[in-house]
Scaffold this motif. Sequence first.
Motif, PDB file in Angstrom:
ATOM      1  N   TYR A  36       1.008  -2.406 -10.937  1.00 46.70           N
ATOM      2  CA  TYR A  36       0.137  -3.132 -10.008  1.00 46.70           C
ATOM      3  C   TYR A  36      -0.577  -4.285 -10.682  1.00 46.70           C
ATOM      4  O   TYR A  36      -0.763  -5.359 -10.078  1.00 46.70           O
ATOM      5  CB  TYR A  36      -0.863  -2.145  -9.398  1.00 46.70           C
ATOM      6  CG  TYR A  36      -2.013  -2.782  -8.657  1.00 46.70           C
ATOM      7  CD1 TYR A  36      -1.806  -3.486  -7.474  1.00 46.70           C
ATOM      8  CD2 TYR A  36      -3.322  -2.658  -9.139  1.00 46.70           C
ATOM      9  CE1 TYR A  36      -2.868  -4.060  -6.799  1.00 46.70           C
ATOM     10  CE2 TYR A  36      -4.382  -3.223  -8.459  1.00 46.70           C
ATOM     11  CZ  TYR A  36      -4.158  -3.930  -7.291  1.00 46.70           C
ATOM     12  OH  TYR A  36      -5.198  -4.493  -6.626  1.00 46.70           O
ATOM     13  N   SER A  49      -4.935   1.261  -2.089  1.00 46.24           N
ATOM     14  CA  SER A  49      -5.902   1.236  -0.997  1.00 46.24           C
ATOM     15  C   SER A  49      -5.910  -0.158  -0.377  1.00 46.24           C
ATOM     16  O   SER A  49      -5.325  -1.105  -0.920  1.00 46.24           O
ATOM     17  CB  SER A  49      -7.305   1.560  -1.519  1.00 46.24           C
ATOM     18  OG  SER A  49      -7.753   0.535  -2.396  1.00 46.24           O
ATOM     19  N   GLU A  72       0.826  -1.208   0.000  1.00 45.85           N
ATOM     20  CA  GLU A  72       0.000   0.000   0.000  1.00 45.85           C
ATOM     21  C   GLU A  72       0.860   1.257   0.000  1.00 45.85           C
ATOM     22  O   GLU A  72       0.552   2.237  -0.688  1.00 45.85           O
ATOM     23  CB  GLU A  72      -0.935  -0.015   1.211  1.00 45.85           C
ATOM     24  CG  GLU A  72      -2.038  -1.067   1.114  1.00 45.85           C
ATOM     25  CD  GLU A  72      -2.752  -1.301   2.431  1.00 45.85           C
ATOM     26  OE1 GLU A  72      -2.558  -0.483   3.362  1.00 45.85           O
ATOM     27  OE2 GLU A  72      -3.485  -2.313   2.553  1.00 45.85           O
ATOM     28  N   GLU A  73       1.956   1.214   0.761  1.00 46.18           N
ATOM     29  CA  GLU A  73       2.832   2.382   0.829  1.00 46.18           C
ATOM     30  C   GLU A  73       3.683   2.525  -0.424  1.00 46.18           C
ATOM     31  O   GLU A  73       3.811   3.621  -0.973  1.00 46.18           O
ATOM     32  CB  GLU A  73       3.735   2.267   2.056  1.00 46.18           C
ATOM     33  CG  GLU A  73       4.656   3.476   2.239  1.00 46.18           C
ATOM     34  CD  GLU A  73       5.508   3.368   3.489  1.00 46.18           C
ATOM     35  OE1 GLU A  73       6.418   4.193   3.657  1.00 46.18           O
ATOM     36  OE2 GLU A  73       5.262   2.450   4.305  1.00 46.18           O
ATOM     37  N   HIS A  99       1.179   2.876  -3.498  1.00 41.39           N
ATOM     38  CA  HIS A  99       0.079   3.823  -3.248  1.00 41.39           C
ATOM     39  C   HIS A  99      -1.282   3.170  -3.516  1.00 41.39           C
ATOM     40  O   HIS A  99      -2.116   3.673  -4.291  1.00 41.39           O
ATOM     41  CB  HIS A  99       0.244   5.075  -4.117  1.00 41.39           C
ATOM     42  CG  HIS A  99       1.604   5.703  -4.025  1.00 41.39           C
ATOM     43  ND1 HIS A  99       2.059   6.315  -2.877  1.00 41.39           N
ATOM     44  CD2 HIS A  99       2.622   5.775  -4.925  1.00 41.39           C
ATOM     45  CE1 HIS A  99       3.295   6.762  -3.076  1.00 41.39           C
ATOM     46  NE2 HIS A  99       3.662   6.437  -4.313  1.00 41.39           N
ATOM     47  N   SER A 135      -4.900  -3.726  -2.247  1.00 43.52           N
ATOM     48  CA  SER A 135      -3.830  -4.613  -1.780  1.00 43.52           C
ATOM     49  C   SER A 135      -4.358  -6.008  -1.437  1.00 43.52           C
ATOM     50  O   SER A 135      -3.597  -6.969  -1.404  1.00 43.52           O
ATOM     51  CB  SER A 135      -3.130  -4.013  -0.558  1.00 43.52           C
ATOM     52  OG  SER A 135      -4.008  -3.957   0.553  1.00 43.52           O
TER      53      SER A 135
END
Length: 431
Positions: free
Chosen positions: A83, A25, A19-20, A23, A29
């Motif tokens: 992603y 949510s 998530e970090e 970026h 994730s």
Amino acid sequence: MHLSIGQAYAWSVFKPALEEALHLSGTQSALPFQLGIVMLGLSAAFGGPLVERNGPRWAMFVSTVCFSLGFLIAALGVATGQYWLVVFGYGIVGGIGLGIGYISPVSTLMKWFPDRPGMATGIAIMGFGGGALIASPWSAQMLSSFGTTTGGIATAFVVHGVVYAIFMSLGVFLIRVPKDGWRPAGWTPPETAGRALITTANVSARNAIRTPQFWCLWIVLCFNVTAGIGILEKAAPMITNFFANTSTPVSVSAAAGFVALLSLANMAGRLAWSSASDAIGRKNMYRVYLGVGALLYLVITLAGDSASFVFILCAMGILSFYGGGFATAPAYLKDLFGTYQVGAIHGRLLTAWSTAGVLGPLIVNAIADSQEAAGKTGPALYTTSLYIMIALLAIGFVANELIRPVNPKYHEPPVTEAPEKNIAAVPQGGS
């Protein structure tokens, strides 16, 4: 094999870092894991006949390649900031490895241990429940060592892919299938008189899904899993919320300990309850899972936030039934449909898991969110979902009661079972 693919239950270790770094949510994730569970059921269903046709070694090899390759593709996705590659790699490719690997040992174990089919499959499937006990601290240590940047996460994924490929290959090389007609020394098949659900006939996977028994058992497994995964997926925030307004709120570390206890209960239930089913019968065992499980949910609902130890004990009982339901299902199928294509039938039954993997978390999370938006706190966040779980378990209990011996019209003609193809050159016999 199961100890390796059981890593799936440790996916949450990577969620904060992903998530970090990317970026994402919380919903994003979680998507690779959710898709992996869906693909587990679908690949098990569609790949089951191939597993029966080509043998367990072929299945374990395919599982090893897909599961390990899924990590490597996900590593590439993290390293490049893509992603969708993480979702495709871990969720789809890795999910196929989960499904094929999950069913690969089932029919083989029941052929080796016809005297203890519940215990045999329970020991293997226990590995799936216990895989996270190894993967969680191992993954956390790698993230600590390599870092939680995209490079660190990608490196951790690569290490996972390589190490699991090596470890799972042991299963590929060690698997053996007994000769036709093999029996344990000194064991003779028991008389089936008085145990009408245990058949000596065989039913093909194609015919099995045409029987009401299959669909009754599908409902049983789906609702039993829904009830368990609803707690498992939200265990830490649930116990924290439950006792937030009491004089003894649950800390973050205590909530993490609660999750570990549930994992142990899940793992232990897979062996203990499936072994017990060899003695008392599968139908009686599912009466316990569903009937006692509903009572435990009722106790949680009525006790509310009055006693945390009651909540913990009941939750552990429910999770032990959750794990036991998975481990007992293959033996139940063997009782009903014989060993002819039990792996393929089991694969199709696992679509119930795919459904429950979406249904359980959806019920608990959606209702909790709506209740929180309405200003409610504590046990009130979950009361409605707990009653829904009780109702689902009650429906499952009725479905289990409706299971009767399979109509002979679905039976295969005698002596139709073909030997596993790809093990012919492998030495058979002795352990």
